[in-house]
Design a protein around this motif. Structure first.
Motif, PDB file in Angstrom:
ATOM      1  N   TYR A   1     -15.077  26.578   7.826  1.00  0.00           N
ATOM      2  CA  TYR A   1     -14.691  25.375   6.396  1.00  0.00           C
ATOM      3  C   TYR A   1     -15.750  24.239   7.011  1.00  0.00           C
ATOM      4  CZ  TYR A   1     -13.182  24.328   1.886  1.00  0.00           C
ATOM      5  OH  TYR A   1     -12.281  23.878   1.064  1.00  0.00           O
TER       6      TYR A   1
ATOM      7  N   THR B   1       3.252  28.073   6.937  1.00  0.00           N
ATOM      8  CA  THR B   1       2.205  28.862   7.834  1.00  0.00           C
ATOM      9  C   THR B   1       1.099  28.662   7.927  1.00  0.00           C
ATOM     10  OG1 THR B   1       3.951  30.664   6.098  1.00  0.00           O
ATOM     11  CG2 THR B   1       1.644  31.619   7.341  1.00  0.00           C
ATOM     12  N   LEU B   2      -0.127  27.858   6.580  1.00  0.00           N
ATOM     13  CA  LEU B   2      -0.494  27.481   6.559  1.00  0.00           C
ATOM     14  C   LEU B   2      -0.665  26.361   7.729  1.00  0.00           C
ATOM     15  CD1 LEU B   2      -2.023  26.687   2.533  1.00  0.00           C
ATOM     16  CD2 LEU B   2      -2.919  28.750   4.490  1.00  0.00           C
TER      17      LEU B   2
ATOM     18  N   TRP C   1      -5.382  32.670  -0.304  1.00  0.00           N
ATOM     19  CA  TRP C   1      -6.322  31.573   0.640  1.00  0.00           C
ATOM     20  C   TRP C   1      -7.588  32.587   1.211  1.00  0.00           C
ATOM     21  CZ3 TRP C   1      -8.631  31.226   5.216  1.00  0.00           C
ATOM     22  CH2 TRP C   1      -9.131  30.299   5.696  1.00  0.00           C
TER      23      TRP C   1
ATOM     24  N   ILE D   1      -0.222  33.239   1.078  1.00  0.00           N
ATOM     25  CA  ILE D   1      -1.525  32.920   1.795  1.00  0.00           C
ATOM     26  C   ILE D   1      -2.330  34.041   1.807  1.00  0.00           C
ATOM     27  CG2 ILE D   1      -1.228  33.632   4.218  1.00  0.00           C
ATOM     28  CD1 ILE D   1       0.498  31.438   3.794  1.00  0.00           C
TER      29      ILE D   1
ATOM     30  N   ILE E   1       9.476  28.118  -1.739  1.00  0.00           N
ATOM     31  CA  ILE E   1       8.137  29.152  -1.428  1.00  0.00           C
ATOM     32  C   ILE E   1       6.589  28.522  -0.546  1.00  0.00           C
ATOM     33  CG2 ILE E   1       6.286  30.472  -2.349  1.00  0.00           C
ATOM     34  CD1 ILE E   1       8.948  32.221  -4.592  1.00  0.00           C
ATOM     35  N   LEU E   2       6.481  27.534  -1.373  1.00  0.00           N
ATOM     36  CA  LEU E   2       5.141  26.683  -1.060  1.00  0.00           C
ATOM     37  C   LEU E   2       5.504  25.712   0.128  1.00  0.00           C
ATOM     38  CD1 LEU E   2       5.234  25.006  -4.970  1.00  0.00           C
ATOM     39  CD2 LEU E   2       3.707  26.214  -2.927  1.00  0.00           C
TER      40      LEU E   2
ATOM     41  N   MET F   1     -11.470  26.623  10.078  1.00  0.00           N
ATOM     42  CA  MET F   1     -12.010  27.667   8.660  1.00  0.00           C
ATOM     43  C   MET F   1     -10.726  26.769   8.294  1.00  0.00           C
ATOM     44  SD  MET F   1     -10.297  30.961  10.993  1.00  0.00           S
ATOM     45  CE  MET F   1     -10.719  32.239   8.850  1.00  0.00           C
ATOM     46  N   GLY F   2     -10.371  26.349   7.985  1.00  0.00           N
ATOM     47  CA  GLY F   2      -9.767  25.193   7.006  1.00  0.00           C
ATOM     48  C   GLY F   2      -8.467  25.364   6.433  1.00  0.00           C
ATOM     49  N   PHE F   3      -7.604  25.827   6.946  1.00  0.00           N
ATOM     50  CA  PHE F   3      -6.199  26.294   6.812  1.00  0.00           C
ATOM     51  C   PHE F   3      -6.008  25.588   5.914  1.00  0.00           C
ATOM     52  CE2 PHE F   3      -5.944  30.754   7.682  1.00  0.00           C
ATOM     53  CZ  PHE F   3      -6.885  30.798   8.717  1.00  0.00           C
TER      54      PHE F   3
ATOM     55  N   PRO G   1      -8.209  25.471  13.605  1.00  0.00           N
ATOM     56  CA  PRO G   1      -8.737  24.396  12.446  1.00  0.00           C
ATOM     57  C   PRO G   1     -10.262  25.036  11.867  1.00  0.00           C
ATOM     58  CG  PRO G   1      -8.623  23.785  14.716  1.00  0.00           C
ATOM     59  CD  PRO G   1      -7.860  25.165  14.543  1.00  0.00           C
TER      60      PRO G   1
ATOM     61  N   ARG H   1     -10.970  32.128  -0.427  1.00  0.00           N
ATOM     62  CA  ARG H   1     -12.512  31.047   0.613  1.00  0.00           C
ATOM     63  C   ARG H   1     -13.210  31.868  -0.265  1.00  0.00           C
ATOM     64  NH1 ARG H   1     -12.938  29.054   5.834  1.00  0.00           N
ATOM     65  NH2 ARG H   1     -14.884  29.880   4.891  1.00  0.00           N
TER      66      ARG H   1
ATOM     67  N   ASP I   1      11.501  35.007  -1.998  1.00  0.00           N
ATOM     68  CA  ASP I   1      10.814  34.451  -1.075  1.00  0.00           C
ATOM     69  C   ASP I   1      10.084  34.506  -0.190  1.00  0.00           C
ATOM     70  OD1 ASP I   1      13.486  31.789  -2.313  1.00  0.00           O
ATOM     71  OD2 ASP I   1      12.319  33.054  -3.371  1.00  0.00           O
TER      72      ASP I   1
ATOM     73  N   THR J   1      -7.546  22.339   5.246  1.00  0.00           N
ATOM     74  CA  THR J   1      -8.746  21.510   4.783  1.00  0.00           C
ATOM     75  C   THR J   1      -8.909  21.608   3.784  1.00  0.00           C
ATOM     76  OG1 THR J   1     -10.445  22.013   6.127  1.00  0.00           O
ATOM     77  CG2 THR J   1      -8.448  20.126   6.629  1.00  0.00           C
ATOM     78  N   SER J   2      -9.352  23.271   3.212  1.00  0.00           N
ATOM     79  CA  SER J   2      -9.636  24.290   1.854  1.00  0.00           C
ATOM     80  C   SER J   2      -9.304  23.474   0.487  1.00  0.00           C
ATOM     81  CB  SER J   2      -9.651  25.237   2.068  1.00  0.00           C
ATOM     82  OG  SER J   2      -8.376  25.730   1.890  1.00  0.00           O
ATOM     83  N   ASP J   3      -9.771  23.510  -0.529  1.00  0.00           N
ATOM     84  CA  ASP J   3      -8.880  23.049  -2.205  1.00  0.00           C
ATOM     85  C   ASP J   3      -8.103  23.640  -2.010  1.00  0.00           C
ATOM     86  OD1 ASP J   3     -12.308  23.089  -3.294  1.00  0.00           O
ATOM     87  OD2 ASP J   3     -11.647  21.954  -1.632  1.00  0.00           O
ATOM     88  N   TYR J   4      -7.954  25.429  -2.016  1.00  0.00           N
ATOM     89  CA  TYR J   4      -6.620  25.966  -2.545  1.00  0.00           C
ATOM     90  C   TYR J   4      -5.414  25.562  -1.340  1.00  0.00           C
ATOM     91  CZ  TYR J   4      -4.297  30.375  -2.493  1.00  0.00           C
ATOM     92  OH  TYR J   4      -2.979  31.007  -3.133  1.00  0.00           O
TER      93      TYR J   4
ATOM     94  N   LEU K   1       7.433  27.682   2.790  1.00  0.00           N
ATOM     95  CA  LEU K   1       6.569  28.201   3.533  1.00  0.00           C
ATOM     96  C   LEU K   1       5.494  29.222   4.197  1.00  0.00           C
ATOM     97  CD1 LEU K   1       9.236  31.325   2.800  1.00  0.00           C
ATOM     98  CD2 LEU K   1       9.634  30.043   5.285  1.00  0.00           C
ATOM     99  N   ALA K   2       4.669  28.837   2.422  1.00  0.00           N
ATOM    100  CA  ALA K   2       3.357  29.173   2.424  1.00  0.00           C
ATOM    101  C   ALA K   2       2.447  28.005   3.308  1.00  0.00           C
ATOM    102  CB  ALA K   2       2.339  29.090   1.483  1.00  0.00           C
TER     103      ALA K   2
ATOM    104  N   TYR L   1     -17.166  31.973   8.983  1.00  0.00           N
ATOM    105  CA  TYR L   1     -15.382  31.235   8.862  1.00  0.00           C
ATOM    106  C   TYR L   1     -15.791  29.960   9.129  1.00  0.00           C
ATOM    107  CZ  TYR L   1     -13.268  35.588   9.697  1.00  0.00           C
ATOM    108  OH  TYR L   1     -12.773  36.834   9.315  1.00  0.00           O
TER     109      TYR L   1
ATOM    110  N   VAL M   1      -1.613  24.006  -2.352  1.00  0.00           N
ATOM    111  CA  VAL M   1      -0.501  24.204  -2.450  1.00  0.00           C
ATOM    112  C   VAL M   1      -0.100  23.433  -1.741  1.00  0.00           C
ATOM    113  CG1 VAL M   1       0.490  25.756  -1.051  1.00  0.00           C
ATOM    114  CG2 VAL M   1      -0.997  26.983  -1.798  1.00  0.00           C
TER     115      VAL M   1
END
Lengths: 78, 373
Positions: free
Chosen positions: B176, A21-22, B27, B24, A14-15, A32-34, A30, B31, B16, A36-39, A17-18, B174, A43
């Motif tokens: 970051y 995707t990110l 996320w 996702i 699962i991680l 938007m910080g997909f 780029p 934000r 899964d 680089t964000s803390d969240y 795949l996520a 948007y 992950v």
């Protein structure tokens, strides 16, 4: 233990795949910080840690016994 | 002993995938939450106040004299430096049409252009702008402070500020990180990695890399607007810049797309360029090189690429004059606009309000005197 390893494997999947995707989203946007964000970093960290634990559990398992072909046949298998 | 039935492999994989999709989704929620909880205190650099614009104050009205003076003094020119420099473009009264607007403080000329490429036609819209004071050049925000999940239509943001012409901005909500200064207020001071465009209250516009930008120095110099997107399109001498694709993180910034850019000629003289795209047979979109060449040919000293794609649009006098490729124009977090701002009218309005107070006080005093036995 087997059950725990299976659950761990699912979590890693699962991680992964996520994370993939990110990373793909980050290629297209780029700013938007997909990645680089803390969240996102949480992950990725979870993926790395769980993958490491899973790897340790898999290669630390005792080796399987020799193939059953080498064993004398049991009555119920005949 | 009964063996527990395990779910099929395909079902486990689907579950899964669903869990990954929820992760996702998390996320975006994170934000929004982070945006709300970790909002920096805005820094007010300059008040959007007419007193700070370079306009000489008119002489106080003299009382009427019964005898006319023998020698009449020449009339005082209370126009700003920019109003004098661009006097050919301004008119004492507002005159507007489908393609132009002129007033005492602002002049806008709209033109539509088309050229052919090997991939098809490209249509772009140009708004050339002259202004009498820097307060005419403003940003519109869907929310203050800019919020990740909040957006508004360009027409609404333009209407809220009585914009004559407006284009999309850099979609700062948007981002970051990245510097965001709007109308003299610093909303974000996190250094990003992409180019910046900086507009100071003296009307000078500069483009620079994130590394070159010094927020403290910019505040010292009275920064008015900062956009974070890029790339910068022109060299310092106004020639087209070799676009540094290797240092630009976005893969789809290359190629033909709808695009928006701002150009700078000199203090008080700017332009907005919006190229339509992703519409075969009408407009296939503009490349960064083409946009750079167009701004250079126009005579711009600086040019800056803003958000493109579905965000690119231009509104003139509340009408959408560009053609977006989506069925519904995208809502935006911010826009760049010009409005016909008259600092003298603002000062007169404030003076009138001040005069009213004593009258109100006098009325209140009168009523209290009547009420007394």
């Amino acid at each position: 233990m087997k059950r725990f390893v299976r659950i761990l494997a699912h979590l890693v999947f699962i991680l992964a795949l996520a994370s993939i995707t990110l990373m793909i989203l980050n290629v297209y946007n780029p700013l938007m910080g997909f990645t680089t964000s803390d969240y996102s970093r949480a992950v990725f960290l979870a993926l790395y840690v769980l993958a490491a634990v899973l790897a340790v559990l898999v290669f630390s398992r005792p080796e399987k016994k020799q193939s059953r072909r080498d064993e004398p046949p049991r009555e119920k298998d005949i | 002993m009964k063996r527990r039935k395990s779910i099929p492999l395909w079902a486990a994989i689907i579950l899964d995938i669903v869990a990954a999709a929820l992760l996702i989704g998390g996320w975006f929620v994170a934000r929004i939450v982070e945006d709300s909880l970790h909002r920096e205190e805005p820094i007010v650099v300059a008040e959007a106040h007419p007193a700070s614009t370079p306009v000489p104050t008119p002489p106080p009205a003299e009382p009427e004299e019964p005898e006319a003076p023998e020698e009449t003094e020449p009339p005082v020119d209370d126009r700003s430096e920019w109003q004098i420099r661009f006097a050919d473009h301004f008119t004492p009264e507002v005159i507007s049409s489908d393609m132009s607007y002129s007033g005492p403080n602002l002049a806008v000329n709209i033109s539509h252009h088309q050229y052919e490429t090997d991939r098809g036609p490209v249509v772009y819209h140009l708004a050339e702008i002259w202004m009498g004071n820097i307060d005419c050049f403003r940003s519109g925000l869907a929310a203050t402070p800019p919020r990740f999940h909040m957006s508004a239509s360009l027409q609404k943001m333009a209407e809220d500020q009585n914009a004559v012409v407006a284009v999309n901005g850099d979609f700062c909500s948007y981002s970051y990180g990245g510097i965001a200064v709007r109308n003299g207020v610093v909303w974000s001071k996190v250094r990003g990695v992409v180019d910046l465009c900086v507009l100071y209250r003296d009307g000078v516009m500069e483009t620079m890399t994130a590394r070159e930008f010094d927020l403290d120095a910019a505040i010292e110099r009275d920064v008015w607007q900062v956009w974070t997107f890029g790339p910068a399109l022109l060299n310092e001498d106004g020639t087209p810049r070799d676009i540094p694709y290797s240092s630009i993180p976005e893969i789809h910034i290359t190629g033909r797309n709808p695009r928006t850019a701002i150009g700078y000629f000199e203090p008080g003289h700017y332009c907005f360029l919006v190229a339509d795209g992703r519409q075969q047979g009408y407009s296939v979109g503009m490349t960064l090189e083409e946009m750079s060449q167009i701004l250079s040919d126009l005579g711009c000293k600086a040019g800056f690429n803003l958000d493109g794609g579905g965000s690119s649009m231009m509104v003139f006098q509340n009408e959408l004059i560009s053609q977006v490729y989506s069925k519904v124009p995208r809502n935006l977090s911010d826009c760049v606009l010009v409005t016909d701002f008259d600092p003298l009218a603002q000062e007169t309005g404030e003076a009138e309000e001040a005069e009213e107070l004593p009258a109100e006080e006098a009325e209140a005093l009168e009523e209290s005197e009547v009420a007394e036995p």
